[in-house]
Design an enzyme around this catalytic site. Structure first.
Site, PDB file in Angstrom:
ATOM      1  N   GLU A  92       0.803  -1.222   0.000  1.00  0.00           N
ATOM      2  CA  GLU A  92       0.000   0.000   0.000  1.00  0.00           C
ATOM      3  C   GLU A  92       0.836   1.272   0.000  1.00  0.00           C
ATOM      4  OE1 GLU A  92      -0.983  -2.668   1.487  1.00  0.00           O
ATOM      5  OE2 GLU A  92      -3.101  -2.921   0.987  1.00  0.00           O
ATOM      6  N   HIS A 161     -10.141  -5.317  10.968  1.00  0.00           N
ATOM      7  CA  HIS A 161     -10.772  -5.120   9.659  1.00  0.00           C
ATOM      8  C   HIS A 161     -12.077  -4.361   9.742  1.00  0.00           C
ATOM      9  CE1 HIS A 161      -7.874  -8.266   8.770  1.00  0.00           C
ATOM     10  NE2 HIS A 161      -8.036  -8.008   7.487  1.00  0.00           N
TER      11      HIS A 161
END
Lengths: 369, 391
Positions: A92, A161
Site C-alpha cells: 500500500e 478489519h
C-alpha cells in the site's frame, strides 16, 4: 425505459452492470422504478469516467484479473486493458505513493484499498503527499486523485478489519471525504470525486454493495454528478433531526418509521460528504426541529458526531430544546463473537431511544456504567 | 585526471600564459570536445558500467563552475540568514554536493522530472529556479517559489520538471516512481530522477516502489545521494549493507563519484538511456555535505573536523572543475575569481531584494487548500472571529 436499456447493452459486449426493472415503489422518484445495486452503481461510475477521460486509471489489489475483491471493478480490465486497470502487489505505501506521484504529473488515478484498514499503511501519502501538496506549493502541484474502498464494520471480520476512518480523514484540510449511502449517491459522488481536481477519500461500505436501491433516469445518465459538500434530506420531519452517513442512513430511516408510529416526526439527513461538512443543512434542520441525534459506526471519541454536535452548539445553541445526542460504535476494538459484535455497532433501537430522549420520552438506564 | 599530469600542465602553462592569452578568448566559448577521465572508475551492479572517459566542452565546464559557485554561495548565505533568524524552522544545506545537481542537469532536459527530499535548494536552482524565489521562500515572503507557504523543504518548479521538496524521509521515492509511471503512461520518452539519501535508503517504501517500477519497466532512476550520514548516524551504523547501489538486488546499479560533475553527468546520461529501454536503475552518488544535517546540527559531533576539511581539500567539486579549467587553459585564476565574485554579488542582490519582499497577505492563510473549494467554510483559531470561504 427500453431506450435506456438499449444504450447500456449496445456498445458491444456484456454490460458490467445490470438494471432490474420493477414495479414502481412508493418513495422512488424514478419514473418506471428501476433499481440498481450499489456495486453496479460504482462499477458504472468507474466505467463511464474511464471512458470519458483517458487519464483516469484504476489501481489496487485484485482490481483487474480477480474482477475486484468485491467485484466493484468487474469487467473493467477486459474493457480498458492492463495499462489502465492495474493489479498491484500488496504494498500500500508503495502503490499509493506512486499513484500520488502520477497525479502530480497529471494523471487521474483511482486507488482502491481493499479495505480502508489497509490505508493506514499508506496514510502518510494520503495526508502528507496528497492532501497538503496544493497548499505547500501554493497551487503548483495539484493532486486529482481518488482513494476509495470499503470502510467501517463488515460482518464478523474482527478488530483489525472493522475500523471507520471518516473522522481521521475528514479532520485533514486539503482532503475531501465522501460517504455514499444508496446507488444514486454511489454513482453521483464517485463521478464527482473522479472529476474533482483535489484528493478525495471515498468511503464505501461492504455491506451496502449488494443492496439494491431505486435509481432515477437522471442518475443513470453518464453526465450525472452530485455536488460535493451537500447533504441530502432523505426524510422530512419536524420533531428531531437525525444525522447519519453510509449504512447508518438506512438504520436512521428505519428508526424514523418506528418513531413515526409513536408520534415523533424525525428528519433524516444523509450527509453524503463529511468534508466539506454541510453545516448549513444540519443547522437549518436543527433550528426547525430543535433536537439532534447524530449516528455513526465509528469510535465515539473525536468522531464525526462530536464535530457535528460542537458545530450545532456553536451555531444554534438557542434553538436546542434538549442536549445533543450521539449514537456511535462502542468504545472498544471490534469483537468477533456475534452477540458482542452486535453491541459494538449502533442498532436501530439505539437511534430510536436517543431520539426519544431528546423528546423527554425516555430516561437513560446506564448512567454510571 | 591524475594529479601529477595536472601539475606538469599548470607548470607549463605558467610560462605560456602571456603569449597565448589571445587564444583563451576563443577557447572559452569553444564547443569543441574535451575528453576527461574521471578520477574514480564507475562500479556496476548487474550492469556493465559506462566508460571513465567523459566528453565535455569548455563551455560546459565553465557553466559547471558558474552554477556550482552560485549554489555554494547561496547555501553559505542561507547559513548566515538562518543565524540572523531571517530563516526559521528547518534549513538543510547542500554545500559539498553541488556536483550532483549540475552533473545531472547536464545530462537531461527540463522535460525529465526530478524529485528530491528536503535538501532541495540547489536542485531547485538547477531546474531553473531563481535566487530571488529561493531566498524569498526561505524567508517566508510573497515572492518565494511557493509564495512563502512552503518553506525550505517545499520548493517546487513544475514547469522546470521539479516536483519538490519533500519533508517525509523516503516518501519521495514512490512519488518519483509515480512520476515515471505517468511518463510511461503518456509515452513521452522522458525519465524521472528520484533523489534520496543514505538514511532513506533503508525505507521499506523504496523497495515497494522499486519492485513495481521493475515489474512495470518504469523509466525511474533512483539516485542515492550518499553523503555517508543519515542525520547524525553514519551509514555503517544504519545499514547492514551500505553498498546502496547493490541494494536494488534485481535492479542494476552504478556507484559514482558524486563529487565529480563529469562523472555524475556520464552516469545520468547512461542511466537515462538505460531507463528508457530497460526500466529502473539505481545510481549511488558518493558525495559529502560540509554542513551538518540541518542548521540545528553543528555536524561535528558524529564526524571529525579533519574528515570534513580533508574532503574539502581532496574532493571539493568546485575545486575539481577549477583545476580542469586552469589545466585546459579555458580560464585563468583571475577570471575564475571574478566569476565567484559575481556569484557573491548576485546572491547579495537577491537577498537584498528578497528582504524587501513582503510577507504573504493574511488572506493567503486560506488559499490553495483546494483547487476547487466550492466556497466551503474554513476557520481560523477562533472560529467566531475568523472564517473564510475557500475559493
Amino acid at each position: 425505459m427500453s431506450a435506456i436499456l438499449r444504450k447500456i447493452i449496445a456498445p458491444g459486449g456484456i454490460p458490467a452492470w445490470g438494471i432490474r426493472v420493477i414495479a414502481s415503489r412508493t418513495y422512488s422518484s424514478s419514473a418506471g422504478g428501476k433499481e440498481m445495486t450499489v456495486r453496479d452503481a460504482l462499477n458504472s461510475a468507474l466505467d463511464e469516467e474511464m471512458s470519458a477521460d483517458p487519464s483516469v486509471l484504476l489501481m489496487g489489489e485484485e482490481v483487474g484479473e480477480y474482477q475486484g475483491a468485491y467485484k466493484v471493478s468487474k469487467g473493467l480490465l477486459d474493457k480498458y486493458g492492463p495499462k489502465r486497470v492495474i493489479d498491484t502487489p500488496i504494498t500500500e505505501a508503495g502503490f499509493t505513493g506512486m499513484a500520488v506521484g502520477a497525479a502530480y504529473h497529471g494523471l487521474r488515478p483511482v486507488v482502491e484499498f481493499m479495505t480502508f484498514n489497509f490505508s493506514m499503511q499508506a496514510i502518510d501519502h494520503i495526508i502528507n503527499s496528497a492532501a497538503k501538496s496544493n497548499y505547500m506549493s501554493s497551487g503548483q502541484i495539484s493532486v486529482p486523485i481518488v482513494f476509495r474502498g470499503p470502510n467501517g464494520a463488515a460482518a464478523g471480520v474482527g478488530a483489525q478489519h472493522s475500523q471507520c476512518y471518516a473522522a481521521w480523514y475528514a479532520s485533514c484540510p486539503g482532503l475531501k471525504v465522501l460517504v455514499p449511502y444508496n446507488s444514486e449517491d454511489a454513482r453521483g459522488l464517485l463521478k464527482a470525486a473522479i472529476r474533482d481536481p483535489d484528493p478525495v477519500v471515498f468511503l464505501e461500505n461492504e455491506l451496502l454493495y449488494g443492496e439494491s436501491f431505486p435509481i432515477s433516469a437522471e442518475a443513470l445518465d453518464s453526465s450525472f454528478c452530485l455536488p460535493i459538500g451537500k447533504a441530502k434530506i432523505e426524510r422530512e420531519g419536524k420533531d428531531v433531526t437525525i444525522v447519519a452517513f453510509s449504512k447508518m442512513v438506512g438504520y436512521a430511516l428505519q428508526a424514523a418509521e418506528i418513531l413515526a408510529k409513536e408520534g415523533v416526526s424525525a428528519e433524516v439527513i444523509n450527509l453524503r460528504s463529511i468534508r466539506p461538512l454541510d453545516r448549513a443543512t444540519i443547522n437549518t434542520s436543527v433550528r426547525k426541529t430543535n433536537r439532534l441525534v447524530t449516528v455513526e459506526e465509528g469510535f465515539p471519541q473525536h468522531g464525526v458526531g462530536a464535530e457535528i454536535c460542537a458545530s450545532i452548539v456553536e451555531e444554534s445553541f438557542e434553538y436546542l430544546d434538549a442536549p445533543v445526542e450521539r449514537i456511535t460504535g462502542a468504545d472498544v476494538p471490534m469483537p468477533y463473537a456475534a452477540n458482542l459484535e452486535r453491541m459494538a455497532v449502533p442498532q436501530v433501537e439505539d437511534i430510536v431511544r436517543a431520539a426519544k430522549r431528546t423528546c423527554y420520552r425516555s430516561v437513560p438506564v446506564a448512567v454510571n456504567a | 585526471m591524475a594529479l601529477s599530469t595536472h601539475r606538469t600542465t599548470t607548470a607549463l602553462l605558467r610560462h605560456l600564459t602571456p603569449a597565448i592569452s589571445y587564444l583563451r578568448h576563443i577557447s572559452t566559448d569553444s564547443t569543441s570536445t574535451i575528453t576527461v577521465e574521471t578520477s574514480v572508475p564507475f562500479t556496476g551492479h548487474k550492469i556493465d558500467p559506462p566508460s571513465r572517459s567523459v566528453d565535455t566542452t569548455a563551455q560546459e565546464l565553465m557553466s559547471f563552475f558558474r552554477d556550482m559557485a552560485l549554489m555554494r554561495r547561496m547555501e553559505i548565505a542561507a547559513d548566515s540568514l538562518y543565524k540572523a533568524k531571517l530563516i526559521r524552522g528547518f534549513c538543510h544545506l547542500y554545500d559539498g554536493q553541488e556536483a550532483v545537481a549540475v552533473g545531472m542537469e547536464a545530462a537531461i532536459t527540463r522535460k525529465d522530472c526530478i524529485i528530491t527530499a528536503y535538501r532541495d535548494h540547489c536542485i531547485f536552482l538547477g531546474r531553473g529556479g531563481t535566487l530571488l524565489e529561493s531566498f524569498s521562500e526561505l524567508m517566508g515572503r510573497k515572492d518565494g517559489c511557493s509564495k512563502g507557504k512552503g518553506g525550505s523543504m517545499h520548493f517546487y518548479k513544475k514547469e522546470g520538471g521539479f516536483y519538490g521538496g519533500h519533508g517525509i524521509v523516503g516518501a519521495q521515492i514512490p512519488l518519483g516512481c509515480g512520476l515515471a509511471f505517468a511518463q510511461k503512461y503518456k509515452n513521452d520518452e522522458n525519465v524521472t530522477f528520484t533523489l534520496y539519501g543514505d538514511g532513506a535508503a533503508n525505507q521499506g517504501q523504496l523497495f515497494e516502489a522499486l519492485n513495481m517500477a521493475a515489474l512495470w519497466d518504469l523509466p525511474a532512476i533512483l539516485v542515492c545521494e550518499n553523503n555517508h550520514y543519515g542525520m547524525g548516524t553514519a551509514e555503517w551504523r544504519a545499514a547492514k549493507s551500505p553498498a546502496y547501489y547493490k541494494r536494488g538486488d534485481y535492479v542494476p546499479g552504478l556507484k559514482v563519484d558524486g563529487m565529480d560533475a563529469l562523472a555524475v553527468k556520464q552516469a545520468c546520461r547512461f542511466a537515462k538511456e538505460h531507463a528508457l529501454k530497460n526500466g529502473p536503475i539505481i545510481l549511488e552518488m558518493d558525495t559529502y555535505r560540509y554542513h551538518g544535517h540541518s542548521m540545528s546540527d553543528p555536524g561535528s559531533t558524529y564526524r571529525t573536523r579533519d574528515e570534513i576539511s580533508g574532503v574539502r581539500q581532496e574532493r571539493d567539486p568546485i575545486e575539481r572543475v577549477r583545476k580542469l579549467l586552469l589545466a585546459y587553459d579555458i580560464a585563468n585564476e583571475k577570471e575564475l575569481k571574478d566569476i565567484e565574485k559575481e556569484a557573491r554579488k548576485q546572491v547579495d542582490e537577491a537577498i537584498a531584494k528578497a528582504k524587501e519582499s513582503p510577507l504573504p497577505e493574511p488572506s493567503e492563510l486560506f488559499t490553495n487548500v483546494y483547487v476547487k473549494g466550492y466556497g466551503v467554510e474554513s476557520f481560523g483559531a477562533d472560529r467566531k472571529e475568523i472564517r473564510a470561504a475557500l475559493p
